[in-house]
Design a protein around this motif. Structure first.
Motif, PDB file in Angstrom:
ATOM      1  N   PHE A 248     -14.111  13.182 -47.219  1.00 39.66           N
ATOM      2  CA  PHE A 248     -15.105  14.248 -47.037  1.00 39.66           C
ATOM      3  C   PHE A 248     -14.894  14.955 -45.704  1.00 39.66           C
ATOM      4  CE2 PHE A 248     -19.175  15.551 -45.240  1.00 39.66           C
ATOM      5  CZ  PHE A 248     -19.601  16.428 -46.216  1.00 39.66           C
ATOM      6  N   VAL A 249     -14.652  14.190 -44.654  1.00 37.47           N
ATOM      7  CA  VAL A 249     -14.414  14.787 -43.340  1.00 37.47           C
ATOM      8  C   VAL A 249     -13.203  15.714 -43.393  1.00 37.47           C
ATOM      9  CG1 VAL A 249     -13.692  14.260 -40.986  1.00 37.47           C
ATOM     10  CG2 VAL A 249     -15.532  12.941 -42.019  1.00 37.47           C
ATOM     11  N   TRP A 250     -12.149  15.272 -44.098  1.00 39.01           N
ATOM     12  CA  TRP A 250     -10.944  16.095 -44.210  1.00 39.01           C
ATOM     13  C   TRP A 250     -11.216  17.366 -45.005  1.00 39.01           C
ATOM     14  CZ3 TRP A 250      -8.144  17.283 -48.715  1.00 39.01           C
ATOM     15  CH2 TRP A 250      -6.957  17.969 -48.498  1.00 39.01           C
ATOM     16  N   LEU A 251     -12.039  17.259 -46.069  1.00 40.95           N
ATOM     17  CA  LEU A 251     -12.301  18.412 -46.929  1.00 40.95           C
ATOM     18  C   LEU A 251     -13.069  19.504 -46.192  1.00 40.95           C
ATOM     19  CD1 LEU A 251     -13.207  16.688 -50.334  1.00 40.95           C
ATOM     20  CD2 LEU A 251     -11.202  18.117 -49.858  1.00 40.95           C
ATOM     21  N   VAL A 252     -14.045  19.144 -45.360  1.00 40.71           N
ATOM     22  CA  VAL A 252     -14.876  20.143 -44.699  1.00 40.71           C
ATOM     23  C   VAL A 252     -14.310  20.564 -43.349  1.00 40.71           C
ATOM     24  CG1 VAL A 252     -16.959  19.334 -45.846  1.00 40.71           C
ATOM     25  CG2 VAL A 252     -16.361  18.405 -43.611  1.00 40.71           C
ATOM     26  N   GLY A 253     -13.212  19.963 -42.929  1.00 38.38           N
ATOM     27  CA  GLY A 253     -12.585  20.386 -41.687  1.00 38.38           C
ATOM     28  C   GLY A 253     -13.013  19.613 -40.466  1.00 38.38           C
ATOM     29  N   TRP A 254     -13.848  18.565 -40.639  1.00 42.28           N
ATOM     30  CA  TRP A 254     -14.217  17.735 -39.500  1.00 42.28           C
ATOM     31  C   TRP A 254     -13.106  16.728 -39.226  1.00 42.28           C
ATOM     32  CZ3 TRP A 254     -19.909  16.171 -40.991  1.00 42.28           C
ATOM     33  CH2 TRP A 254     -20.691  17.341 -41.032  1.00 42.28           C
ATOM     34  N   PHE A 255     -13.083  16.195 -38.031  1.00 40.97           N
ATOM     35  CA  PHE A 255     -12.120  15.160 -37.716  1.00 40.97           C
ATOM     36  C   PHE A 255     -12.695  14.243 -36.647  1.00 40.97           C
ATOM     37  CE2 PHE A 255     -11.475  18.513 -34.683  1.00 40.97           C
ATOM     38  CZ  PHE A 255     -11.220  17.861 -33.482  1.00 40.97           C
ATOM     39  N   ARG A 256     -12.224  13.005 -36.645  1.00 41.13           N
ATOM     40  CA  ARG A 256     -12.673  12.046 -35.649  1.00 41.13           C
ATOM     41  C   ARG A 256     -11.765  12.155 -34.438  1.00 41.13           C
ATOM     42  NH1 ARG A 256     -16.056   8.090 -35.809  1.00 41.13           N
ATOM     43  NH2 ARG A 256     -16.186   8.192 -38.078  1.00 41.13           N
ATOM     44  N   PRO A 257     -12.307  12.552 -33.276  1.00 43.59           N
ATOM     45  CA  PRO A 257     -11.462  12.763 -32.104  1.00 43.59           C
ATOM     46  C   PRO A 257     -10.886  11.454 -31.583  1.00 43.59           C
ATOM     47  CG  PRO A 257     -13.765  12.926 -31.504  1.00 43.59           C
ATOM     48  CD  PRO A 257     -13.721  12.815 -32.999  1.00 43.59           C
ATOM     49  N   ALA A 258      -9.751  11.576 -30.922  1.00 45.18           N
ATOM     50  CA  ALA A 258      -9.112  10.398 -30.361  1.00 45.18           C
ATOM     51  C   ALA A 258      -9.873   9.867 -29.148  1.00 45.18           C
ATOM     52  CB  ALA A 258      -7.678  10.740 -29.975  1.00 45.18           C
ATOM     53  N   SER A 259     -10.576  10.748 -28.433  1.00 47.56           N
ATOM     54  CA  SER A 259     -11.312  10.354 -27.240  1.00 47.56           C
ATOM     55  C   SER A 259     -12.804  10.506 -27.469  1.00 47.56           C
ATOM     56  CB  SER A 259     -10.881  11.221 -26.053  1.00 47.56           C
ATOM     57  OG  SER A 259     -11.739  11.009 -24.944  1.00 47.56           O
ATOM     58  N   GLU A 260     -13.595   9.678 -26.800  1.00 47.24           N
ATOM     59  CA  GLU A 260     -15.043   9.747 -26.925  1.00 47.24           C
ATOM     60  C   GLU A 260     -15.615  10.996 -26.264  1.00 47.24           C
ATOM     61  OE1 GLU A 260     -16.700   6.178 -25.422  1.00 47.24           O
ATOM     62  OE2 GLU A 260     -16.097   4.946 -27.135  1.00 47.24           O
ATOM     63  N   THR A 261     -14.858  11.651 -25.438  1.00 52.75           N
ATOM     64  CA  THR A 261     -15.331  12.868 -24.773  1.00 52.75           C
ATOM     65  C   THR A 261     -14.717  14.122 -25.382  1.00 52.75           C
ATOM     66  OG1 THR A 261     -13.570  12.672 -23.119  1.00 52.75           O
ATOM     67  CG2 THR A 261     -15.701  11.643 -22.605  1.00 52.75           C
ATOM     68  N   ASP A 262     -14.033  13.979 -26.502  1.00 50.22           N
ATOM     69  CA  ASP A 262     -13.344  15.111 -27.126  1.00 50.22           C
ATOM     70  C   ASP A 262     -14.280  15.775 -28.134  1.00 50.22           C
ATOM     71  OD1 ASP A 262     -11.515  16.949 -27.923  1.00 50.22           O
ATOM     72  OD2 ASP A 262     -10.321  15.574 -29.137  1.00 50.22           O
ATOM     73  N   TRP A 263     -15.263  16.523 -27.623  1.00 50.63           N
ATOM     74  CA  TRP A 263     -16.209  17.233 -28.466  1.00 50.63           C
ATOM     75  C   TRP A 263     -16.561  18.554 -27.798  1.00 50.63           C
ATOM     76  CZ3 TRP A 263     -20.256  17.715 -25.159  1.00 50.63           C
ATOM     77  CH2 TRP A 263     -20.463  16.707 -24.239  1.00 50.63           C
ATOM     78  N   ASP A 264     -17.204  19.427 -28.550  1.00 46.93           N
ATOM     79  CA  ASP A 264     -17.590  20.741 -28.034  1.00 46.93           C
ATOM     80  C   ASP A 264     -19.037  20.763 -27.563  1.00 46.93           C
ATOM     81  OD1 ASP A 264     -15.081  21.987 -28.609  1.00 46.93           O
ATOM     82  OD2 ASP A 264     -15.655  22.006 -30.714  1.00 46.93           O
ATOM     83  N   LEU A 265     -19.947  20.238 -28.410  1.00 48.10           N
ATOM     84  CA  LEU A 265     -21.369  20.220 -28.075  1.00 48.10           C
ATOM     85  C   LEU A 265     -21.941  18.864 -28.448  1.00 48.10           C
ATOM     86  CD1 LEU A 265     -24.000  22.944 -28.386  1.00 48.10           C
ATOM     87  CD2 LEU A 265     -24.484  20.756 -29.466  1.00 48.10           C
ATOM     88  N   PHE A 266     -22.737  18.319 -27.563  1.00 47.05           N
ATOM     89  CA  PHE A 266     -23.333  16.994 -27.766  1.00 47.05           C
ATOM     90  C   PHE A 266     -24.848  17.111 -27.721  1.00 47.05           C
ATOM     91  CE2 PHE A 266     -23.848  12.490 -25.817  1.00 47.05           C
ATOM     92  CZ  PHE A 266     -24.330  12.019 -27.025  1.00 47.05           C
ATOM     93  N   TRP A 267     -25.503  16.758 -28.835  1.00 42.81           N
ATOM     94  CA  TRP A 267     -26.968  16.706 -28.875  1.00 42.81           C
ATOM     95  C   TRP A 267     -27.371  15.286 -28.515  1.00 42.81           C
ATOM     96  CZ3 TRP A 267     -30.013  20.939 -29.569  1.00 42.81           C
ATOM     97  CH2 TRP A 267     -31.385  20.724 -29.679  1.00 42.81           C
TER      98      TRP A 267
END
Length: 513
Positions: free
Chosen positions: A19-38
């Protein structure tokens, strides 16, 4: 079939990766590899000062958010702003009378700085919060005030809990004395007599939302600045133990004359977005809602302990047998405003809502200098404001994590649009030009001291709280079209600059040859 496949992939743990692959999401290699954190507030207290953020990353809390959202700190900062206004008033009076005997002069205190213009020299504009004391530190002062006003009701509130938990009314000093000598309080008080005043709000995080790139991240991180060491210490003292925070209380003079509709008490939940404190930028959402009690209001002695009468929190009211599931015990602010206009007249209600806007702005101004500004941070506040029978607004509290759960369709639409517009203003894609004054349901009401901090100036400005927001989709469509054209023109200018640079390089090469 595709929808069924996506649902199947989402529900089964072994196929979530599909599902993650289908919608374009991915699990980052680093815990700080994100754009926005709520992030929740516990994470802010424990981790924000320990990691570093990239320039593009954004997070939904300022480091010391609790300066406004914890009840004791909120009152402390509001009182300080009021004292500063009193000082400025006295200094102005001395200068006007020519009584300048201070060898250092008053120029430093009276200079027309942004902070002074915002605070102003009229302390009466900070009279929108009830008389409040921190317990146990100000217990003696509270007793003196209680004895001067023996027939006044008071309300006890734990500084670190939400949803109406731990709140009760008192009208006798013996009730406070019994609470004060409770064994749990005595133990916590002894252990925490020297605790820093920077303790944070440790109530559980309200429901939150995230953008897709952040939602796929199982564990995420925050940022630090050059002053990370100092801020980490502040955050550490802020992250006090839950048992300590829950036993710390404020006692406030109870507003016993609330404005009633249908015999029931209500307060308003309004939303303000602050992308920056230096300079101060404030967006206020047009929509909000009024929360009603399910029982008719009374100050009878027999009902003083009935929270269904005195508290409007949905978490409290939904336990009532008379709770209205269809409406959720709520009424949108626009309908409330129309009702008040019919009853009191447009001029009176317009003045009232200007005062409500003033309460929000003054509250934010009171913490501007103490808030640690960070370009990575923004904050969505939930303001709880009560109106008394004289049409005076009172600030009850400010929420750093206003509930984003919905119990009705209208509530869902409001909060979905609220978050959508908030993320547009946060502008992760860097599309906004910076001259926008409205984005969906949000209106820009304060920008870098652009509105002079005086009561007259505020009332001369427009107030959009409770205004029509039915044109939101059309406004966003026009904004998107405007931004698209702006991006196209910018791209054309860039191409032209590139072509000119290439031509200049070719000419230089030809000259060299």
């Amino acid at each position: 079939l595709l929808l069924l496949l996506l649902l199947y992939c989402l529900l089964l743990p072994k196929t979530r990766g599909v599902f993650v692959w289908l919608v374009g999401w991915f699990r980052p290699a680093s815990e700080t590899d994100w754009d926005l954190f709520w992030a929740d507030r516990t994470w802010i207290n424990e981790h924000f000062g320990k990691v570093h953020l990239s320039p593009h990353q954004r997070i939904n809390h300022f480091r010391n958010y609790y300066e406004l959202t914890r009840k004791d700190h909120m009152v402390k900062n509001l009182k300080r702003a009021r004292r500063k206004a009193e000082k400025l008033k006295k200094l102005k009076e001395k200068r006007a009378s020519g009584n300048n005997h201070n060898r250092f002069g008053h120029s430093a205190a009276l200079k027309d700085s942004e902070q002074n213009r915002m605070i102003g020299d009229d302390p009466s504009v900070f009279s929108f919060f009830p008389e409040t004391f921190n317990l146990p530190g100000e217990y003696i002062l509270f007793v003196e005030m209680f004895k001067r006003h023996p027939n006044t009701q008071w309300i006890m509130k734990p500084i670190g809990r939400s949803q109406g938990k731990g709140i009760f009314l008192v009208d006798r000093l013996s009730q406070v004395s019994e609470w004060k000598h409770d064994l749990r309080w005595t133990s916590n008080n002894n252990n925490n007599s020297n605790t820093s005043s920077s303790n944070s709000n440790s109530n559980t995080a309200a429901s939150a939302a995230s953008n897709p790139s952040a939602a796929a991240d199982a564990s995420v991180a925050g940022s630090s600045t050059a002053s990370a060491t100092t801020e980490s210490a502040s955050s550490a003292s802020a992250a006090a133990d839950d048992s300590d925070v829950q036993e710390r209380y404020v006692v406030q003079q109870y507003i016993s004359n609330p404005l009633l509709i249908g015999g029931k008490k209500f307060d308003m939940r309004l939303y303000a977005l602050v992308p920056s404190y230096q300079p101060l930028i404030v967006w206020i959402h047009r929509e909000g809602f009024a929360r009603f009690s399910s029982a008719r209001f009374t100050m009878a002695q027999g009902d003083i302990s009935n929270n269904l009468v005195h508290l409007t929190n949905v978490a409290v009211q939904k336990k009532s047998d008379t709770y209205d599931v269809d409406s959720g015990g709520k009424w949108d602010v626009r309908h409330l405003k129309m009702y008040l206009i019919q009853k009191h007249g447009r001029a009176v209600v317009t003045k009232l809502f200007h005062k409500v806007q003033d309460v929000i702005l003054r509250s934010l101004m009171s913490v501007q200098r103490v808030m640690i500004n960070d370009k990575h941070c923004f904050e969505l506040y939930g303001f709880d404001i009560l109106i008394d029978d004289k049409l005076k607004p009172w600030l009850i509290e400010v929420n750093a994590a206003p509930s984003l759960t919905a119990n009705t369709k209208a509530d869902y639409n409001l909060k979905f649009g609220l978050l959508d517009d908030m993320f547009t203003i946060v502008d992760m894609e860097k599309r906004l030009r910076g001259d926008e004054t409205r984005v969906g349901g949000f209106d820009l009401v304060y920008d870098a001291g652009g509105m002079v901090a005086s009561t007259h100036a505020y009332r001369s400005q427009q107030c959009f709280i409770g205004s029509d927001n039915s044109d939101r989709d059309e406004q966003l469509r026009k904004l998107n079209l405007r931004l698209t054209r702006h991006a196209q023109r910018r791209r054309q200018r860039q191409l032209q600059q590139q072509q000119q640079q290439q031509q200049q390089q070719q000419q230089q090469q030809q000259q060299q040859q």
